[in-house]
Design an enzyme around this catalytic site. Structure first.
Site, PDB file in Angstrom:
ATOM      1  N   HIS A 278       0.800  -1.198  -0.044  1.00  0.00           N
ATOM      2  CA  HIS A 278       0.036   0.008   0.100  1.00  0.00           C
ATOM      3  C   HIS A 278       0.954   1.241  -0.170  1.00  0.00           C
ATOM      4  CE1 HIS A 278      -3.022   2.804   1.225  1.00  0.00           C
ATOM      5  NE2 HIS A 278      -3.951   1.946   0.658  1.00  0.00           N
ATOM      6  N   GLU A 331      -7.958  -5.026  -0.543  1.00  0.00           N
ATOM      7  CA  GLU A 331      -8.320  -5.845  -1.533  1.00  0.00           C
ATOM      8  C   GLU A 331      -8.219  -7.379  -1.352  1.00  0.00           C
ATOM      9  OE1 GLU A 331      -9.944  -3.877  -3.634  1.00  0.00           O
ATOM     10  OE2 GLU A 331      -8.742  -2.469  -4.266  1.00  0.00           O
TER      11      GLU A 331
HETATM   12  C1  LIG Z   1      -0.695  -0.552  -4.087  1.00  0.00           C
HETATM   13  C2  LIG Z   1       0.687  -0.348  -4.641  1.00  0.00           C
HETATM   14  C3  LIG Z   1       0.599   0.324  -5.889  1.00  0.00           C
HETATM   15  C4  LIG Z   1       1.503   0.726  -3.882  1.00  0.00           C
HETATM   16  O1  LIG Z   1       2.678   0.985  -4.447  1.00  0.00           O
HETATM   17  P1  LIG Z   1       3.828   1.907  -3.886  1.00  0.00           P
HETATM   18  O2  LIG Z   1       3.516   2.697  -2.821  1.00  0.00           O
HETATM   19  O3  LIG Z   1       3.840   2.691  -5.366  1.00  0.00           O
HETATM   20  O4  LIG Z   1       4.968   1.080  -3.721  1.00  0.00           O
HETATM   21  P2  LIG Z   1       6.073   0.712  -4.973  1.00  0.00           P
HETATM   22  O5  LIG Z   1       5.315   0.430  -6.318  1.00  0.00           O
HETATM   23  O6  LIG Z   1       6.997   1.674  -4.912  1.00  0.00           O
HETATM   24  O7  LIG Z   1       6.917  -0.708  -4.119  1.00  0.00           O
HETATM   25  C5  LIG Z   1       7.934  -0.587  -3.344  1.00  0.00           C
HETATM   26  C6  LIG Z   1       8.642  -1.745  -3.399  1.00  0.00           C
HETATM   27  O8  LIG Z   1       7.731  -2.902  -3.086  1.00  0.00           O
HETATM   28  C7  LIG Z   1       7.405  -3.978  -3.993  1.00  0.00           C
HETATM   29  N1  LIG Z   1       6.055  -4.139  -4.002  1.00  0.00           N
HETATM   30  C8  LIG Z   1       4.966  -3.383  -3.692  1.00  0.00           C
HETATM   31  N2  LIG Z   1       3.629  -3.924  -3.669  1.00  0.00           N
HETATM   32  C9  LIG Z   1       4.106  -5.259  -4.205  1.00  0.00           C
HETATM   33  C10 LIG Z   1       3.435  -6.441  -4.351  1.00  0.00           C
HETATM   34  N3  LIG Z   1       2.160  -6.400  -4.361  1.00  0.00           N
HETATM   35  N4  LIG Z   1       4.126  -7.575  -4.473  1.00  0.00           N
HETATM   36  C11 LIG Z   1       5.188  -7.578  -4.896  1.00  0.00           C
HETATM   37  N5  LIG Z   1       6.153  -6.529  -4.574  1.00  0.00           N
HETATM   38  C12 LIG Z   1       5.449  -5.345  -4.196  1.00  0.00           C
HETATM   39  C13 LIG Z   1       7.626  -3.059  -5.311  1.00  0.00           C
HETATM   40  O9  LIG Z   1       8.374  -4.183  -6.208  1.00  0.00           O
HETATM   41  C14 LIG Z   1       8.922  -2.235  -4.806  1.00  0.00           C
HETATM   42  O10 LIG Z   1      10.156  -3.195  -4.701  1.00  0.00           O
HETATM   43  P3  LIG Z   1      11.586  -2.539  -5.023  1.00  0.00           P
HETATM   44  O11 LIG Z   1      11.973  -1.363  -4.092  1.00  0.00           O
HETATM   45  O12 LIG Z   1      12.418  -3.709  -5.149  1.00  0.00           O
HETATM   46  O13 LIG Z   1      11.317  -2.060  -6.385  1.00  0.00           O
HETATM   47  C15 LIG Z   1       1.587  -1.628  -4.804  1.00  0.00           C
HETATM   48  O14 LIG Z   1       1.836  -2.116  -3.558  1.00  0.00           O
HETATM   49  C16 LIG Z   1       0.870  -2.567  -5.580  1.00  0.00           C
HETATM   50  O15 LIG Z   1       1.071  -2.944  -6.841  1.00  0.00           O
HETATM   51  N6  LIG Z   1       0.117  -3.775  -4.874  1.00  0.00           N
HETATM   52  C17 LIG Z   1      -0.528  -4.733  -5.679  1.00  0.00           C
HETATM   53  C18 LIG Z   1      -1.967  -4.409  -6.388  1.00  0.00           C
HETATM   54  C19 LIG Z   1      -2.871  -3.885  -5.384  1.00  0.00           C
HETATM   55  O16 LIG Z   1      -3.187  -4.801  -4.299  1.00  0.00           O
HETATM   56  N7  LIG Z   1      -3.715  -2.625  -5.342  1.00  0.00           N
HETATM   57  C20 LIG Z   1      -4.844  -2.280  -4.456  1.00  0.00           C
HETATM   58  C21 LIG Z   1      -4.394  -1.310  -3.503  1.00  0.00           C
HETATM   59  S1  LIG Z   1      -5.348  -0.988  -2.360  1.00  0.00           S
END
Ligand SMILES: CC(C)(COP(=O)(O)OP(=O)(O)OC[C@H]1O[C@@H](n2cnc3c(N)ncnc32)[C@H](O)[C@@H]1OP(=O)(O)O)[C@@H](O)C(=O)NCCC(=O)NCCS
Length: 393
Positions: A278, A331
């Site tokens: 998140h 989710e």
């Molecule tokens: C929700 C979300 C977009 C938040 O992303 P964010 O704050 O932008 O975090 P980042 O994309 O910068 O991720 C930080 C790190 O954690 C990892 N990470 C984050 N969510 C992850 C996941 N669900 N699975 C695997 N790795 C994940 C990223 O790969 C990144 O790793 P790195 O530092 O090695 O590159 C992200 O966690 C995600 O894509 N989750 C899956 C989709 C989801 O469940 N969406 C509903 C949200 S309520």
């Protein structure tokens, strides 16, 4: 966009500071609707803990809290219930349009829903809030918040060859939604479980779709435009589009013993585990903890499987992505709870939209009460202008 800390051009030569990519942590508005405290794993609606409200109050009470600013007393609850009921019914002349929409191939319920909200705004003559009274805008908000689940249920039934049903004034908002989908009066446990989910998703700080709604409202656009735009933002898998993907993931994993290898493979190949991580919560997502409880209470094989898989995923992510604090988000259990309530997968995100519509509408009302056009700037880093324009061939 890198967080360089340099002064950026903002298009009018006055300069400005670069914001971090994704506007993470940037305060872009003041609000009295609610907030999220990521490190504490806490979020609130107005001055109340959202989880405590969820345990003690109905959807309609929370709706009143957002729209009217306070929890209702007995008399206010009754009159607010009538107000919702009065706004819920769809005009008959809308049905042919919904029928056409439901008959399109391919069909995506959320796309159809946002088109239907646009139809409602057109049919009801929504206008720029700059040209109507605050009372008229409030009425638009009440109509959209009350009709969104009804539109969704009508599309659902029409798609399956059934006629839409009229809302039952004796049923609560949640019970009505289940009734309008299935044509059967839902049992108490389903209503209870779905209501927990719906309340938990009404609002959540300055998430992408809420921000979108406020940006659109800030231009003076009508309320329908703001809600349609917000639904577009919600549709993405990084925001509201994840719950169906969670169940697909659980299907792919198949059995608990395969979870660890599946997660390791997915992370190793650069994939994301749906329903985890998140932007704001860097500890537990309180909505996920609540919905885990609800899923466990409702029971069933999917709930049992999901809880065992959650623990494995958390452990593998802690090892493979150390320091990122990746836990289950709302989710992960949303799909499990909705599945247990009989809601099909392609209706998960639209159902989320139907509760979040209350939050979006509240934000539009707040935005216009102290509006300033939201118009940020971007740092141009293409080829230095002005280059001579080549003569055409
Ligand atoms: C929700 C979300 C977009 C938040 O992303 P964010 O704050 O932008 O975090 P980042 O994309 O910068 O991720 C930080 C790190 O954690 C990892 N990470 C984050 N969510 C992850 C996941 N669900 N699975 C695997 N790795 C994940 C990223 O790969 C990144 O790793 P790195 O530092 O090695 O590159 C992200 O966690 C995600 O894509 N989750 C899956 C989709 C989801 O469940 N969406 C509903 C949200 S309520």
């Amino acid at each position: 966009m890198a967080d360089t800390g340099q002064v950026a051009g903002n298009g009018d030569g006055r300069g400005g500071a670069d914001a971090p990519a994704g506007l993470e942590g940037v305060i872009v508005a003041h609000t009295q609707i609610g907030d999220v405290r990521g490190l504490e794993g806490f979020y609130h609606y107005r001055q109340y803990d959202a989880i405590e409200l969820n345990r003690r109050r109905t959807l309609e009470d929370v709706w009143h809290l957002l729209f009217r600013g306070h929890l209702p007393d007995r008399a206010e609850r009754a009159s607010f219930g009538r107000e919702i009921s009065d706004h819920r019914a769809l005009p008959d002349d809308l049905i042919p349009f919904l029928r056409a929409l439901a008959g399109t191939d391919p069909f995506d319920p959320l796309t159809a829903l946002r088109t239907a909200v646009s139809l409602v705004a057109q049919r009801s003559g929504f206008r720029s809030w700059l040209d109507i009274t605050p009372e008229q805008l409030y009425d638009n908000a009440m109509q959209v918040a009350a009709q969104t689940p009804v539109l969704l249920a009508a599309l659902y039934r029409l798609r399956r060859g059934y006629e839409p049903l009229a809302p039952d004034p004796d049923l609560s908002a949640t019970a009505n939604y289940l009734y309008l989908l299935s044509g059967e009066r839902p049992d108490h446990q389903r209503v209870w479980a779905l209501e927990r989910y719906l309340i938990s998703t009404i609002d959540h700080g300055f998430n992408s779709s809420t921000f979108t709604a406020r940006v659109i409202a800030s231009t003076g656009a009508d309320l329908g435009a703001a809600i349609v735009g917000a639904m577009g933002a919600l549709s993405g898998p990084l925001h509201g589009g994840a719950p169906a993907r969670v169940l697909e993931m659980l299907d792919q994993i198949g059995t608990p013993d395969r979870a660890e290898a599946w997660v390791r493979d997915t992370v190793a190949s650069g994939g994301r585990i749906m329903g985890f991580g998140h932007r704001v919560y860097k500890g537990k997502d309180p909505r996920s903890a609540l919905l885990r409880e609800v899923a466990t209470t409702v029971g069933g094989p999917t709930a049992e499987f999901a809880t065992s898989v959650e623990d494995t995923i958390v452990a593998v992510l802690a090892e493979t992505k150390p320091g990122r604090a990746l836990n289950a988000n709302v989710e992960f259990y949303a799909g499990v709870v909705m599945d247990a309530c009989g809601i099909p997968r392609d209706m998960f995100t639209p159902t989320f939209a139907s509760s979040r519509a209350i939050g979006w509408c509240t934000h539009v009302l707040e935005q216009v009460s102290g509006n300033r056009l939201i118009r940020p700037a971007a740092r141009y880093d293409g080829q230095p202008p002005p280059q001579p324009v080549p003569v055409s061939d």
